[in-house]
Enzyme design. Sequence first.
Site: not given
Length: 295
Positions: A153, A185
């Site tokens: 992230k 995603e």
Amino acid sequence: MTPYVADPVYLNGQFLPLAEAGVSPLDRGFLYGDGVYEVIPVYSRQAFRIDEHLKRLQATLDGIKLANPLTVDAWKSVIFKLIESAPWEDQSIYLQVTRGADDKRDHAFPPSSVTPTAFAFASPLVTTPAEVRAKGVAAITVPDLRWSRCDLKVISLLANVLARQQAVEQGCAEALLIRDGFMKEGAASNIFIVKDGVLLAPPKTQLMLPGITYDVVLELAQSHGQPLEIREISETELRSADEVWMTSSTKEILAITCLDGQAVGNGEHAGKPGPFGEQMWQWYQDFKNSVMRKG
């Protein structure tokens, strides 16, 4: 305070108004996107799965070889202070750590004497309006041009930004990322599909960022006996799905009812939110009210 960021914010050991917070233009987050971030949803002033979020923060820091400037307890103290000070009952807590500011620009890591920059703030947690959820949203597919450590992230999100902007310019809510024939995603969400009554979820690999909401959806499916398969989802399966959902802490469970200009699904549910997504949304609301709002 702005309508989106509460005072005080946290920066390098201090709580201060956003207008007074500043970092060096030589900060490596500014020069290189060299840093990580985390977002923690807060319901009724209770941080949801704070330990899991801080564990993911640590995993990303480890992944880019950056020392965590705060202990777990210190992070929790910062988070609780931000929650307490913000005016909203439901919030989103943003955490960011960069490699700090050296006295020059050099790709190699700065010396250990350079202190990482730690920044955090609270903002309101705004979910999808009921009228939007009732109709679902449109999305596009785009090639996944990101690097191969999408599980980290990190703040260098330009590829995601460009994909999402491409969707916005076409009047769509999200861009679904396709790599080597498989859906990974969304630009800012996880994606699930339903086919013949079975919920399909892409597996956690280095090519996707598994969200905390992703985990909750899997747990709810398993606890309620929803047939589930965790495996790679081909682009062909995506396009022939009965239902497609996007999930995140703000989107919760939101139906994608139009993909690349074509209605999702068949028969009476074509182009409309489907029954499995509606059921999962209700399970999610029940879980939010009975668990999330209690910490």
